[in-house]
Write a protein that holds these residues in place. Structure first.
Motif, short mmCIF file in Angstrom:
data_model
loop_
_atom_site.label_atom_id
_atom_site.label_comp_id
_atom_site.label_asym_id
_atom_site.label_seq_id
_atom_site.Cartn_x
_atom_site.Cartn_y
_atom_site.Cartn_z
N ASP A 60 0.99 -1.34 0.09
CA ASP A 60 0.09 -0.04 0.10
C ASP A 60 0.91 1.18 -0.06
O ASP A 60 1.70 1.39 0.92
N ALA A 61 0.93 1.92 -1.09
CA ALA A 61 1.66 3.18 -1.41
C ALA A 61 1.64 4.11 -0.32
O ALA A 61 2.24 5.22 -0.16
N THR A 62 0.47 4.34 0.36
CA THR A 62 0.03 5.23 1.40
C THR A 62 0.83 5.06 2.59
O THR A 62 0.70 5.76 3.53
N SER A 63 1.48 3.71 2.58
CA SER A 63 2.17 3.47 3.94
C SER A 63 3.54 3.73 3.80
O SER A 63 4.43 3.14 2.97
N PRO A 64 4.07 4.42 4.77
CA PRO A 64 5.41 4.85 5.12
C PRO A 64 6.47 3.58 4.86
O PRO A 64 7.43 3.50 4.30
N PRO A 86 -9.00 9.47 -4.40
CA PRO A 86 -8.53 9.53 -2.81
C PRO A 86 -7.51 8.95 -2.54
O PRO A 86 -6.49 9.43 -1.73
N ALA A 87 -7.12 7.76 -3.13
CA ALA A 87 -6.07 7.09 -2.47
C ALA A 87 -4.74 8.06 -3.32
O ALA A 87 -3.86 7.93 -2.66
N ALA A 88 -4.89 8.52 -4.58
CA ALA A 88 -3.89 9.29 -5.14
C ALA A 88 -3.51 10.39 -4.19
O ALA A 88 -2.23 10.66 -3.98
N LEU A 89 -4.50 11.19 -3.64
CA LEU A 89 -4.17 12.29 -2.71
C LEU A 89 -3.38 11.74 -1.41
O LEU A 89 -2.18 12.39 -1.19
N ARG A 90 -3.65 10.55 -1.08
CA ARG A 90 -3.10 10.12 0.17
C ARG A 90 -1.68 9.59 -0.19
O ARG A 90 -0.59 9.79 0.58
#
Length: 192
Positions: A60-64, A86-90
């Motif tokens: 998950d690319a929102t995860s550091p 929405p995922a793109a923003l995150r």
């Protein structure tokens, strides 16, 4: 899991999303000799790609943490090609927190999303609605046998009204058979 050992994966491209666009991009990167790693959330897609030897990882690319495993801080760029605004923003927000110096290039479905994404830190945003419309404009004008310089002017005008692009316009040249005004042209051959 780490994509590769930290020493092996430097100056690479991180691609987020492995649909048609992601596969097209990675194929071109491979052909150019560029290293890349892909983060993808569809487990079946990941399994199939890994079976072909592709560096595609479930993440998950929102995860550091996922971005760290992809060695984002050592990357040349991150390409974001997924269909989830929405995922793109995150993701852009997470990328800029983890590796603020890494350029983010991405697509968005609509032009109105571009300003928000750029404000978050995306370096370049390609709007599908604009590029699709411009491509159709060029194709219909070519079909209507509009002169090349007029097509180029209309495309340039459309781009300036929406967003800029460094891409040079390319329009296929018609064959003689496709130009109706030349349909009556007769050719003869002679032996010299």
């Amino acid at each position: 899991e780490d994509a590769e050992s930290p020493d092996a994966l430097r100056q690479h491209v991180v691609v987020v999303g492995y649909g048609l666009a992601g596969q097209t991009i990675t194929k071109a990167l491979k052909a150019c000799g560029e290293k890349y790693v892909v983060l993808e959330l569809n487990a079946e897609t990941v399994r199939a790609a890994r079976a072909r030897g592709e560096p595609v990882f479930y993440g998950d690319a929102t995860s550091p943490e996922a971005l760290a495993h992809a060695h984002l801080v050592d990357a040349k760029a991150l390409l974001l090609v997924l269909n989830d605004p929405p995922a793109a923003l995150r993701i852009v927000d997470a990328v800029k927190r983890v590796a603020p110096g890494v350029p983010v290039l991405m697509r968005a479905r609509y032009l109105k999303e571009a300003d928000v994404l750029k404000a978050l830190g995306a370096q370049d945003v390609v709007a599908e609605e604009v590029e699709g419309g411009i491509e159709l404009l060029a194709r219909v004008l070519r079909l209507l046998q509009t002169p090349r310089n007029v097509i180029e002017a209309r495309v340039k005008e459309a781009r300036e009204a929406t967003h800029t692009s460094e891409r040079k316009p390319t329009f296929p040249r018609p064959t003689l058979g496709e130009v109706s005004v030349l349909a009556g042209l007769k050719v003869e051959s002679v032996l010299i």
